[in-house]
Design an enzyme around this catalytic site. Structure first.
Site, short mmCIF file in Angstrom:
data_model
loop_
_atom_site.label_atom_id
_atom_site.label_comp_id
_atom_site.label_asym_id
_atom_site.label_seq_id
_atom_site.Cartn_x
_atom_site.Cartn_y
_atom_site.Cartn_z
N GLY A 8 0.86 -1.18 0.00
CA GLY A 8 0.00 0.00 0.00
C GLY A 8 0.90 1.23 0.00
CG ASP A 33 -0.75 1.08 -4.21
OD1 ASP A 33 -0.84 1.59 -3.07
OD2 ASP A 33 -1.72 1.01 -4.99
NE ARG A 88 -19.34 -2.43 12.71
CZ ARG A 88 -18.95 -3.70 12.82
NH1 ARG A 88 -17.68 -4.01 12.74
NH2 ARG A 88 -19.83 -4.65 13.01
CG ASN A 95 -10.34 -2.16 3.85
OD1 ASN A 95 -10.26 -1.86 2.65
ND2 ASN A 95 -10.27 -1.26 4.80
CB THR A 119 -5.60 -2.76 6.53
OG1 THR A 119 -4.46 -2.67 5.69
CG2 THR A 119 -6.86 -2.46 5.72
CG ASN A 120 -8.49 0.99 10.83
OD1 ASN A 120 -8.28 0.34 11.85
ND2 ASN A 120 -8.06 2.24 10.65
NE ARG A 151 -4.26 9.70 16.89
CZ ARG A 151 -4.90 8.96 15.99
NH1 ARG A 151 -5.71 7.99 16.37
NH2 ARG A 151 -4.74 9.21 14.71
CG HIS A 175 -7.64 1.99 16.77
ND1 HIS A 175 -6.85 2.83 17.47
CD2 HIS A 175 -7.09 1.90 15.54
CE1 HIS A 175 -5.86 3.25 16.71
NE2 HIS A 175 -5.98 2.68 15.53
N1 APR Z 1 -2.80 -4.30 -3.11
C1 APR Z 1 -1.95 -3.28 -2.87
N2 APR Z 1 -2.35 -2.03 -2.60
C2 APR Z 1 -3.68 -1.80 -2.57
C3 APR Z 1 -4.63 -2.83 -2.80
C4 APR Z 1 -4.13 -4.12 -3.09
N3 APR Z 1 -4.95 -5.15 -3.32
N4 APR Z 1 -5.86 -2.28 -2.72
C5 APR Z 1 -5.70 -0.97 -2.41
N5 APR Z 1 -4.38 -0.67 -2.33
C6 APR Z 1 -3.73 0.62 -2.07
C7 APR Z 1 -4.43 1.78 -2.76
O1 APR Z 1 -4.12 1.81 -4.15
C8 APR Z 1 -3.85 2.97 -1.99
O2 APR Z 1 -2.68 3.47 -2.60
O3 APR Z 1 -3.80 0.96 -0.69
C9 APR Z 1 -3.52 2.37 -0.61
C10 APR Z 1 -4.33 2.97 0.53
O4 APR Z 1 -3.92 4.29 0.65
P1 APR Z 1 -4.87 5.49 1.15
O5 APR Z 1 -6.18 5.42 0.45
O6 APR Z 1 -4.05 6.74 1.10
O7 APR Z 1 -5.20 5.11 2.68
P2 APR Z 1 -4.22 5.30 3.94
O8 APR Z 1 -4.50 6.60 4.59
O9 APR Z 1 -2.82 4.98 3.51
O10 APR Z 1 -4.77 4.16 4.92
C11 APR Z 1 -4.57 2.79 4.66
O11 APR Z 1 -4.65 2.26 6.99
O12 APR Z 1 -5.26 3.51 8.87
C12 APR Z 1 -5.67 2.56 7.93
O13 APR Z 1 -8.03 2.97 7.79
C13 APR Z 1 -6.81 3.08 7.09
O14 APR Z 1 -7.35 0.95 6.21
C14 APR Z 1 -6.74 2.20 5.90
C15 APR Z 1 -5.22 1.96 5.74
#
Ligand code: APR
Length: 311
Positions: A8, A33, A88, A95, A119-120, A151, A175
């Site tokens: 990610g 990603d 939810r 996810n 991841t959440n 925090r 959390h």
């Molecule tokens: N494989 C790899 N990357 C993926 C996949 C996958 N199958 N599906 C989605 N992604 C990538 C997206 O392309 C994106 O770049 O995961 C990334 C998520 O990034 P953001 O949307 O910026 O989210 P972020 O703030 O990084 O949070 C990620 O962490 O805190 C938790 O709730 C939040 O679940 C979320 C995670």
């Protein structure tokens, strides 16, 4: 050679990769990603900061899991944030599918890795990654407690004016609603927090900590926090790579500690090579112990929702 993969390359993942690279404690950080070009572009940008910051660690951006091969640690940040109109359960389903597919790839290429899940919804995703990987549960754990404690420490420091380095804050559980603050073990220097602040003020700070993520989301409008979360995840990976054996709050598999078993729960654990070496039982007040037991029940109920998903 030490290697950490961050899955990610969104806000959370890319900031985690940047922190790990700048600490200069790992030979290679791989960022992957599903979006083509995103990890490559960010990695190139990060690598070009090396002459200024002065670190050697290279960041490799890729869409190919073969490049993640033989990682010591893999941090899973891939997933969607909750969008308006999404329940939810909808978020859980989306996810869960992502985390399952990511975990399968990781197991294929890094069968000996330690997995850190962020991841959440965190408790379910950590449980799922452990189930799908088939790894010993000590090698799969989640990030929540370092962030919540951090925090809480920030709010205590802000309220009291105390130097942030002297504030020790402890939160257990998980959390949000199931977070269990432990004021009896919080300290400012050599003073107990309960000697410095009155119970009402401590309750207000606890409440703000519990809603800490939502407060930031309300400001940002889109997306969620990532500076403090990435600091927490990177710190956990550092502890594994360096085999520090440091005690830190993580989402760990319970095997009877505090009378709780068969659930991932936020507790203090000794973290080092191989992941969680042991869960550390703290002397809790009756109320705090009851809060932790309640959190375990709540997490077990949430994890049961995973069974409704058709993969
Ligand atoms: N494989 C790899 N990357 C993926 C996949 C996958 N199958 N599906 C989605 N992604 C990538 C997206 O392309 C994106 O770049 O995961 C990334 C998520 O990034 P953001 O949307 O910026 O989210 P972020 O703030 O990084 O949070 C990620 O962490 O805190 C938790 O709730 C939040 O679940 C979320 C995670």
């Amino acid at each position: 050679m030490s290697k950490v993969t961050v899955v990610g390359a969104g806000k959370y993942g890319s900031t985690t990769a940047q922190r790990l690279a700048e600490w200069d404690i790992i030979d290679e950080v791989v960022m992957t990603d599903i979006v083509e070009g995103l990890p490559q572009g960010l990695a190139l940008d990060m690598n070009q900061s090396r002459p200024v910051i002065g670190h050697k660690t290279l960041v490799v951006g890729t869409n190919d899991y073969a490049d993640t091969s033989q990682s010591d640690v893999v941090i899973i940040t891939a997933g969607l944030p909750r969008k308006p109109g999404m329940s939810r359960m909808d978020l859980l389903e989306v996810n869960a599918k992502i985390v399952k597919s990511v975990t399968e790839e990781i197991v294929r290429y890094s069968p000996d890795a330690v997995l850190i899940v962020v991841t959440n919804p965190l408790d379910q995703m950590t449980t799922l990654a452990a189930d799908v990987s088939g790894f010993p549960r000590s090698r799969v754990f989640g990030q929540a407690g370092i962030l919540d404690s951090s925090r809480f420490a920030h709010f205590i420091s802000e309220k009291t004016g105390a130097d942030i380095q002297t504030v020790q804050a402890v939160t257990l559980g998980s959390h949000g609603e199931t977070m269990v603050p432990v004021p009896s073990l919080c300290r400012i220097g050599d003073q107990a927090l309960t000697e410095v602040l009155d119970p009402g003020t401590i309750d207000d700070l606890v409440d703000r900590t519990r809603k800490g993520g939502a407060e930031i989301v309300a400001y940002l409008k889109t997306g969620s926090a990532y500076y403090a979360p990435s600091a927490a995840a990177a710190y956990m990976a550092k502890a594994v790579v360096e085999d520090s054996g440091e005690n830190m709050p993580v989402c760990a598999w319970m095997t009877g500690e505090y009378g709780i078993e068969d659930v991932y729960l936020g507790v203090i654990a000794e973290v080092g090579a191989g992941g969680v070496k042991s869960v550390v039982e703290l002397p809790l007040t009756d109320d705090e112990a009851a809060g932790l037991a309640e959190a375990a029940v709540a997490v077990k109920e949430k994890v049961a929702d995973l069974a409704q998903i058709e993969f």
